[in-house]
Write a protein that holds these residues in place. Structure first.
Motif, PDB file in Angstrom:
ATOM      1  N   GLY A 104       5.315  74.540  51.663  1.00  0.00           N
ATOM      2  CA  GLY A 104       5.916  73.818  50.557  1.00  0.00           C
ATOM      3  C   GLY A 104       6.458  74.731  49.485  1.00  0.00           C
ATOM      4  O   GLY A 104       7.590  74.548  48.998  1.00  0.00           O
ATOM      5  N   TYR A 105       5.687  75.743  49.117  1.00  0.00           N
ATOM      6  CA  TYR A 105       6.142  76.632  48.042  1.00  0.00           C
ATOM      7  C   TYR A 105       7.290  77.524  48.500  1.00  0.00           C
ATOM      8  O   TYR A 105       8.068  77.999  47.677  1.00  0.00           O
ATOM      9  CB  TYR A 105       4.980  77.474  47.532  1.00  0.00           C
ATOM     10  N   SER A 106       7.402  77.771  49.797  1.00  0.00           N
ATOM     11  CA  SER A 106       8.487  78.614  50.298  1.00  0.00           C
ATOM     12  C   SER A 106       9.855  77.977  50.084  1.00  0.00           C
ATOM     13  O   SER A 106      10.880  78.643  50.227  1.00  0.00           O
ATOM     14  CB  SER A 106       8.276  78.913  51.786  1.00  0.00           C
ATOM     15  N   ARG A 107       9.874  76.683  49.738  1.00  0.00           N
ATOM     16  CA  ARG A 107      11.133  75.980  49.497  1.00  0.00           C
ATOM     17  C   ARG A 107      11.485  75.896  48.011  1.00  0.00           C
ATOM     18  O   ARG A 107      12.544  75.368  47.655  1.00  0.00           O
ATOM     19  CB  ARG A 107      11.060  74.564  50.076  1.00  0.00           C
ATOM     20  N   ARG A 111      18.311  90.474  49.308  1.00  0.00           N
ATOM     21  CA  ARG A 111      16.876  90.510  49.056  1.00  0.00           C
ATOM     22  C   ARG A 111      16.609  90.793  47.581  1.00  0.00           C
ATOM     23  O   ARG A 111      16.360  91.926  47.170  1.00  0.00           O
ATOM     24  CB  ARG A 111      16.218  91.547  49.962  1.00  0.00           C
ATOM     25  N   GLN A 112      16.655  89.724  46.783  1.00  0.00           N
ATOM     26  CA  GLN A 112      16.311  89.780  45.367  1.00  0.00           C
ATOM     27  C   GLN A 112      14.959  89.101  45.167  1.00  0.00           C
ATOM     28  O   GLN A 112      14.632  88.107  45.813  1.00  0.00           O
ATOM     29  CB  GLN A 112      17.367  89.073  44.521  1.00  0.00           C
ATOM     30  N   ALA A 113      14.165  89.609  44.230  1.00  0.00           N
ATOM     31  CA  ALA A 113      12.793  89.124  44.057  1.00  0.00           C
ATOM     32  C   ALA A 113      12.735  87.630  43.784  1.00  0.00           C
ATOM     33  O   ALA A 113      11.842  86.934  44.278  1.00  0.00           O
ATOM     34  CB  ALA A 113      12.110  89.893  42.926  1.00  0.00           C
ATOM     35  N   PHE A 114      13.696  87.106  43.016  1.00  0.00           N
ATOM     36  CA  PHE A 114      13.634  85.704  42.625  1.00  0.00           C
ATOM     37  C   PHE A 114      13.845  84.741  43.795  1.00  0.00           C
ATOM     38  O   PHE A 114      13.618  83.550  43.665  1.00  0.00           O
ATOM     39  CB  PHE A 114      14.652  85.411  41.524  1.00  0.00           C
ATOM     40  N   PHE A 115      14.292  85.264  44.925  1.00  0.00           N
ATOM     41  CA  PHE A 115      14.516  84.406  46.080  1.00  0.00           C
ATOM     42  C   PHE A 115      13.423  84.575  47.133  1.00  0.00           C
ATOM     43  O   PHE A 115      13.593  84.165  48.275  1.00  0.00           O
ATOM     44  CB  PHE A 115      15.901  84.688  46.667  1.00  0.00           C
ATOM     45  N   PHE A 116      12.312  85.218  46.732  1.00  0.00           N
ATOM     46  CA  PHE A 116      11.116  85.301  47.560  1.00  0.00           C
ATOM     47  C   PHE A 116       9.998  84.579  46.805  1.00  0.00           C
ATOM     48  O   PHE A 116       9.248  85.200  46.047  1.00  0.00           O
ATOM     49  CB  PHE A 116      10.728  86.755  47.824  1.00  0.00           C
ATOM     50  N   PRO A 117       9.899  83.255  46.968  1.00  0.00           N
ATOM     51  CA  PRO A 117       8.972  82.484  46.111  1.00  0.00           C
ATOM     52  C   PRO A 117       7.546  83.021  46.126  1.00  0.00           C
ATOM     53  O   PRO A 117       6.905  83.103  45.068  1.00  0.00           O
ATOM     54  CB  PRO A 117       9.046  81.077  46.716  1.00  0.00           C
ATOM     55  N   TYR A 121       7.398  80.132  39.842  1.00  0.00           N
ATOM     56  CA  TYR A 121       6.372  80.005  38.802  1.00  0.00           C
ATOM     57  C   TYR A 121       6.059  78.556  38.414  1.00  0.00           C
ATOM     58  O   TYR A 121       4.915  78.125  38.473  1.00  0.00           O
ATOM     59  CB  TYR A 121       6.741  80.771  37.523  1.00  0.00           C
ATOM     60  N   PHE A 122       7.057  77.784  38.016  1.00  0.00           N
ATOM     61  CA  PHE A 122       6.803  76.526  37.325  1.00  0.00           C
ATOM     62  C   PHE A 122       6.419  75.375  38.254  1.00  0.00           C
ATOM     63  O   PHE A 122       5.930  74.355  37.801  1.00  0.00           O
ATOM     64  CB  PHE A 122       8.016  76.142  36.484  1.00  0.00           C
TER      65      PHE A 122
END
Length: 951
Positions: free
Chosen positions: A251-254, A156-162, A259-260
């Motif tokens: 869609g964003y969950s993938r 559970r790292q922040a960058f993998f929770f879009p 951010y970008f």
């Protein structure tokens, strides 16, 4: 050297970003005698609570399982593991939070909101809070495709929770949208408060851009990311349908690159990117609110601004002011977010303000002609609790009446001997009588409600025989009720769907209050004997918190386009009259608990299931001297008491290990262990290579052993091991000596800190900090001997506007066999350490420009706020917040016994801007210039520093 600085800077940014979402996991309050923490589980939740709160904990599990079932169709997926919920009664205000890191967790504050606020439009406080916070969990947990795979690998790292890395306007907006039930009429999007705020945003003619709301922080209206975000999600749902919002979430969950790709996902879901959607949204708001604004403008009847009439410096403020009437004039706790708050009196005859006393965290006031001014103050204690207590101000002196009694509202009885005070304990409202003339007498409870009944603001009748209050009964909204002070029985005054708040008695016995009968808050007066309701104001925004001040008339606070404005009507007239029966109406919300769920039996709390590591992140650093490969992990338990961060790396080129471990137990115990290597390039006769040194550092610190004076005074203990040793060096550099050292200190420190921070002032707004530290080398094995003594004082004064002046004095004495102090450089962090402090800053000079066993330093800093950008660069994760500047004078000397003082002075200036990274992370970046005035040792230097932290 540059490589080392770069490595630490990048690592610091990485750690800050990774921990940002988890940083809110504040520890619960220290344990109290006889109160054990327990845990209980349902199928999808664990709740942790103090013994005695079993009924509330069971309710939380029932409500949480219902909310999960209701929200699952919208999100289409839910967390696989149980969500950890912690139920706390540590605060005299309403709040809660949720985060997916290091595990899905929710914190619920048991204290229900007072009447009239944003959170008042609800069927039940815990139900509303769980609906909101669990929407955050469901939202942020959404991860599919590559992010889900990476979670399985790295945890559970922040960058993998879009969705955890989207602007808070989307996070908070969706949660407010989902907490709202349009059919039943509860939630903030159904409240007149939210309609009032957005109506005045439209009325201002300057609806906020997407770039502003993406990094909302301190601008008016406070918390506007919730407001705009909620209406934005509602607009998207009404215009495109909820299924399009769900398509965006899916869609964003993938997205593997946070951010970008947010605008690209919006384009795919809605056919437009967010920038275009926001322009459409602004047009939607104009069309929704302009007809109502036009009608209200035609009917407008408002009071005069007190600031324009009698007080040139009384501006619109970002906060509701605490106001009460008195025999000598209107009393206002003036808090504008940029000056030190103070209680002032408005003399209606002289038409001028008189400042009575400085104040801090005042939440209620009541004045009596003979007995003085009674106030309730919120006090933040070292044990992690924030409680209200009563104080009496009379003849220029403050007297504390109660301690940790949690009295949030107060009114004098007519005789001036007793006070009636209200409080909420474990979410249950109570009324008490407090003897103001004999504070040693225990308060007497006169009424206690139940967990479903909430008492709001109240007032005492002129005769003292009855009390009128705003009251929220089960499954209803806010109404007015009266309490007979003899029989202690309640009688209903109103029974409507309006939010009636802030009731007070007029001298003739009628009841004055604020209500939103037609969707706009205005001031009304009720003649209960005739059932006649008079309307006294017609505001464009809203009229709140009425007070009747003899000699002035009706005083109230208007919600305006730029803040709250204090207004008055000298001779208010009835703009309309009707019978209160015409407003009658009931909500009759359905029961909060539709069915009970299967639960385990409560058992003693254990931290181990949540304390284990839930994540890891690889670390790689390569330069011409080393190849570092390692990992980082962090964690905490559900109560937030145990928290840790661990990094470990291996240098494959030199076969060396670096490690860093920080462990903290609530805010009392802290241990830090670090072992690192420095590479210093050495050049002799054209030959170059690296000297490798090892720095081992260990700190053990125990804070708040003894506290006093509202915990502003604290005693601490600590021990420090700081060892520098040589690992290797080039053969050609053997003549260049390196002195290994091992300093082991143990000591005590006494600190005093009453500093205050204000919304619109950079850094400290006012107050003083003092520490006195005594340490010895003689308790443990050390290369040094003897004692070290240090003290520093920092005083900050609030100047007009958003400017402060800070002075600092520091001094140190060490025995001749102890390690020397160092003077020079610009490392303010090292200077601020409590134990093991051996560096004093002197900008404009090299590090360690002077060394000695004695030092004395002085500093003067003039700092001012320069501007507020508060904008993001489109939806890229970069923006700007506040800008500030300062000029400084550093001066000091370090010397040994028998030596002359060589006083050195440096002057300079700094410009600081707040970099907004990832929408939620604020990094103050400072560009500075310093000039050392000494001709031999001084220098000119330009420097850039970055200090991480959330505002």
């Amino acid at each position: 050297m540059l490589g080392k600085i770069l490595k630490r800077t990048l690592l610091g940014i990485l750690v800050s970003a990774s921990l940002s979402a988890a940083s809110v996991a504040a520890p619960v309050g220290w344990d109290e005698a006889g109160k054990e923490w327990l845990s209980q589980q349902s199928e999808h939740f664990s709740v942790h609570f103090v013994d005695g709160h079993q009924q509330s904990a069971a309710k939380v599990l029932d409500v949480a399982e219902r909310v999960r079932q209701e929200q699952l169709p919208f999100f289409q997926s839910a967390p696989e593991a149980r969500t950890e919920i912690v139920l706390v009664d540590d605060f005299d205000f309403s709040n809660g939070w949720a985060t997916p890191l290091p595990f899905a967790q929710i914190r619920l504050f048991m204290s229900p909101p007072e009447d009239g606020g944003d959170l008042a439009t609800s069927d039940d406080w815990l139900h509303l809070l769980i609906r909101h916070e669990y929407a955050h969990i469901m939202h942020m947990e959404l991860a599919n495709g590559a992010p889900k795979i990476l979670q399985k690998v790295f945890g559970r790292q922040a960058f993998f929770f879009p969705h955890a890395l989207t602007p808070s306007l989307l996070l908070e907006g969706l949660a407010v949208y989902l907490e709202t039930n349009e059919e039943l009429g509860y939630g903030r999007l159904q409240s007149s408060q939210y309609a009032m705020k957005m109506r005045m945003e439209v009325a201002s003619g300057e609806l906020k851009d997407l770039e502003q709301v993406a990094v909302a922080s301190r601008e008016w209206p406070l918390g506007y990311q919730y407001l705009y975000g909620a209406y934005f999600i509602q607009y998207l749902s009404e215009t495109y349908g909820e299924e399009k919002v769900q398509a965006f979430l899916t869609g964003y969950s993938r997205r593997i690159i946070p951010y970008f790709l947010i605008n690209r996902t919006a384009q795919q879901s809605f056919g437009k990117d967010f920038n275009t959607l926001w322009l459409d949204f602004q047009a939607y708001l104009e069309s929704e609110f302009t007809p109502q604004l036009t009608l209200l403008q035609q009917q407008l009847i408002v009071g005069k601004d007190i600031g324009e009439e009698v007080g040139k410096d009384l501006k619109q403020t970002p906060y509701l002011q605490v106001v009460t009437h008195s025999a000598s004039g209107l009393l206002v706790n003036r808090n504008n977010g940029e000056d030190r708050p103070k209680i002032s009196s408005l003399d209606p005859q002289q038409s001028e303000w008189t400042s009575l006393t400085a104040s801090k965290d005042i939440s209620a006031m009541s004045s009596h002609p003979q007995s003085g001014l009674a106030v309730s103050r919120l006090i933040h204690y070292a044990d992690g609790r924030s409680y209200n207590d009563l104080f009496l101000f009379n003849h220029g002196q403050w007297q504390q009446l109660t301690e940790r009694q949690r009295f949030r509202n107060v009114r004098w009885m007519p005789d001036g001997r007793q006070l009636v005070a209200s409080r909420k304990v474990a979410g249950v409202s109570e009324l008490w009588l407090v003897d103001a003339q004999s504070p040693e007498q225990e308060p007497v409870r006169i009424w206690r409600g139940d967990s479903d009944t909430v008492l709001g603001a109240f007032d005492i009748s002129p005769t003292g025989t009855e009390l009128v209050a705003a009251m929220k009964r089960p499954r209803q909204g806010w109404n007015l009720e009266k309490l007979n002070m003899d029989s202690k029985t309640w009688l209903p005054v109103t029974d409507t769907k309006a939010a009636e708040s802030s009731p007070s008695y007029l001298p003739d016995g009628r009841i004055m209050f604020s209500a939103d009968y037609d969707g706009v808050f205005d001031i009304y007066v009720l003649d209960e004997s005739r059932g006649q309701l008079e309307r006294w104001t017609r505001e464009l925004g809203g009229a709140l918190r009425p007070v009747w001040q003899p000699g002035v008339g009706l005083v109230y606070q208007a919600y305006d386009t730029n803040g709250y404005q204090l207004r008055y009507l000298a001779q208010p007239q009835a703009l309309s009259t009707q019978n209160i029966q015409h407003q009658q109406g009931r909500y009759d919300y359905p029961p909060v608990i539709e069915q009970t769920v299967e639960k385990s039996e409560p058992e003693p709390y254990s931290p181990w299931s949540t304390l284990r590591p839930h994540n890891w992140l690889p670390l790689v650093y390569i330069d011409d001297a080393r190849t570092l490969i390692g990992a980082l992990t962090f964690g905490s338990d559900a109560l937030g008491r145990h928290s840790y961060q661990l990094t470990a790396t291996w240098d494959f080129d030199n076969e060396l290990a670096d490690a860093n471990l920080v462990y903290q137990y609530d805010n009392r115990w802290m241990a830090a262990l670090s072992s690192s290597h420095d590479f210093d390039k050495m050049t002799v006769d054209g030959r170059s290579d690296y000297r490798i040194t090892r720095d081992d550092y260990f700190l053990l610190q125990r804070n708040h052993i003894v506290t006093a004076f509202e915990d502003q005074l604290s005693l601490h203990a600590g021990g420090v091991l700081d060892k520098e040793s040589l690992v290797s060096q080039p053969d050609f550099a053997s003549m260049i000596a390196f002195r290994e050292s091992n300093e082991t200190l143990a000591g005590l420190a006494l600190t005093f800190d009453n500093r205050e921070a204000y919304l619109n002032v950079p850094g400290v707004g006012w107050g003083h900090y003092l520490d006195v530290v005594a340490e010895t080398n003689d308790l443990f094995d050390s290369d040094y001997e003897g004692q070290k003594y240090q003290a520093q004082w920092k005083g900050t004064w609030d100047l007009p506007g958003r400017t402060t002046l800070t002075a600092r004095l520091g001094a140190g004495y060490a025995d001749d066999d102890a390690k020397t102090f160092r003077l020079g450089g610009k490392d303010l962090f090292e200077e601020s350490r409590l134990f093991g402090r051996d560096t004093q800053v002197l900008r404009g000079y090299d590090d360690s420009t002077q060394r000695g066993h004695r030092y004395a330093t002085q500093r003067l800093v003039l700092e001012t706020w320069l501007g507020r950008v508060e904008r993001n660069w489109s939806l890229y994760p970069v923006g700007l917040g506040d800008l500030s500047g300062s000029v400084f004078i550093d001066s000091g000397a370090a010397w040994d016994s028998g030596e002359n003082h060589n006083q050195l002075t440096g002057v300079g200036t700094e410009f600081t801007f707040e970099a907004k990274l990832g929408y939620n992370l604020t990094l103050p970046v400072t560009l500075g210039y310093a000039h050392g005035l000494d001709n031999d040792q001084g220098k000119d230097e330009v420097y850039l520093t970055v200090s991480g932290g959330l505002w």
